[in-house]
Design an enzyme around this catalytic site. Structure first.
Site, PDB file in Angstrom:
ATOM      1  N   GLU A 171       0.865  -1.187   0.000  1.00 62.94           N
ATOM      2  CA  GLU A 171       0.000   0.000   0.000  1.00 62.94           C
ATOM      3  C   GLU A 171       0.895   1.228   0.000  1.00 62.94           C
ATOM      4  O   GLU A 171       1.893   1.278   0.717  1.00 62.94           O
ATOM      5  CB  GLU A 171      -0.891   0.000   1.249  1.00 62.94           C
ATOM      6  CG  GLU A 171      -1.727   1.262   1.418  1.00 62.94           C
ATOM      7  CD  GLU A 171      -2.545   1.234   2.714  1.00 62.94           C
ATOM      8  OE1 GLU A 171      -2.905   0.123   3.163  1.00 62.94           O
ATOM      9  OE2 GLU A 171      -2.800   2.312   3.278  1.00 62.94           O
ATOM     10  N   GLU A 209      -2.426  11.740   3.195  1.00 65.32           N
ATOM     11  CA  GLU A 209      -3.198  11.198   4.317  1.00 65.32           C
ATOM     12  C   GLU A 209      -2.993  12.060   5.554  1.00 65.32           C
ATOM     13  O   GLU A 209      -1.907  12.601   5.778  1.00 65.32           O
ATOM     14  CB  GLU A 209      -2.769   9.758   4.619  1.00 65.32           C
ATOM     15  CG  GLU A 209      -3.671   9.065   5.630  1.00 65.32           C
ATOM     16  CD  GLU A 209      -3.328   7.602   5.814  1.00 65.32           C
ATOM     17  OE1 GLU A 209      -4.223   6.844   6.238  1.00 65.32           O
ATOM     18  OE2 GLU A 209      -2.169   7.206   5.548  1.00 65.32           O
TER      19      GLU A 209
END
Length: 316
Positions: free
Chosen positions: A133, A138
């Site tokens: 990932e 974020e």
């Protein structure tokens, strides 16, 4: 054995001489953007206080839209008190998968630095975490600087060099000893205009993630500093200077990262935003993250993505 300085020089030279890229996939804007994504409607795997809705529900509820300038809007319910599993939102997964490449996202706006929120723009492989990932954008709550992270199976760690940000964790393994669960290897951006409200106040900008067999790196360019080769459609990272994040070290990239799909989502509370609620500066708003998110819909007026373009390039 050759010196580490010599080897570092070879690595730097290889990056500096990296080939230019050619366009592989260009995502349309407006409502056509969503034709290349599926809408995830299952329970949030990060335990967020959220209800992910399907395309028709999102469109009728104003959670997705085509803006007058042609950009694409992705937001959350900012009208109603939440119920059930949580506030209505959208999580998109691209129908296409990619192996290596240069991913360039031009944003006019990202979700602001708002208590309870947890937005992300990322890529992910199947059979998580075995195919990896890559978190490009974020953050949670009142965060000001972007958090860029890799999540992998065991046996991948990165060096603390070659980037402008600051290393938070070096072991990319999701169950690494001595790190919080699923911390991965993380680098925090040095720029307060790289995330949330600071990003929006500065007029947005461009993120570029380059993934090769040797390294993964992320660049951030504020609106007034986007390289001309990006705007002309002929990007070449060799001229972009020091990246915000460089993931390279004791890690065989190709053994830890398989084909990736692109994801946009906005969740609330959960394993990250909820777990740091008491230390986030948000406790004066409500005793719990879920309580705040449930009862304050207008707090999320700035919780949306507005996408100018998304393009994927392959090395030429």
């Amino acid at each position: 054995m050759r010196s580490s300085g010599f080897l570092y020089g070879l690595t730097a030279l290889a990056k500096a001489g990296s080939a230019a890229y050619t366009l592989s996939d260009s995502y349309p804007t407006g409502l056509d953007f969503f034709n290349k994504f599926t809408f995830y409607t299952a329970t949030d795997p990060t335990n967020g206080y959220v209800t992910f809705v399907d395309k028709s529900t999102a469109q009728s509820g104003g959670l997705i839209a085509a803006e007058s300038d042609g950009s694409t809007y992705i937001g959350v319910d900012k009208t109603n008190v939440a119920s059930g599993s949580g506030r209505k939102s959208v999580r998109l997964t691209s129908t296409a998968s990619y192996t290596h490449g240069l991913f360039i996202l031009d944003l006019a706006h990202m979700p602001g630095s708002v208590c309870g929120t947890w937005p992300a723009f990322w890529t992910v492989g199947s059979d998580w975490p075995n195919n990896g990932e890559i978190d490009i954008i974020e953050g949670v709550n009142l965060q000001t600087n972007d958090a860029m992270t890799l999540h992998t199976s065991d046996g991948c760690s990165i060096n603390n060099s070659g980037f402008s940000g600051s290393l938070s964790t070096s072991n990319c393994y999701v169950n690494a000893a001595g790190q919080s669960s699923n911390a991965g290897c993380g680098i925090n951006s040095a720029s307060s205009s790289s995330y949330g409200s600071g990003f929006n106040s500065a007029g947005g900008g461009v993120y570029a993630m380059e993934w090769t067999g040797s390294y993964i790196r992320t660049f951030f360019f504020p609106r007034g500093s986007v390289p001309s080769d990006i705007t002309s459609g002929s990007p070449n990272p060799s001229g972009w200077g020091t990246p915000a994040a460089l993931f390279e070290g004791n890690c065989n990239i190709d053994s830890h990262f398989g084909a990736q799909q692109i994801v946009f989502d906005i969740t609330f509370c959960g394993d990250w935003a909820g777990s740091v609620w008491s230390s986030s500066g948000c406790t004066g708003k409500a005793s719990t993250c879920n309580d705040f998110v449930q009862n304050n819909p207008t707090a999320f007026d700035e919780t949306y993505w507005r996408i100018n373009s998304l393009k994927v390039y392959k090395s030429s």
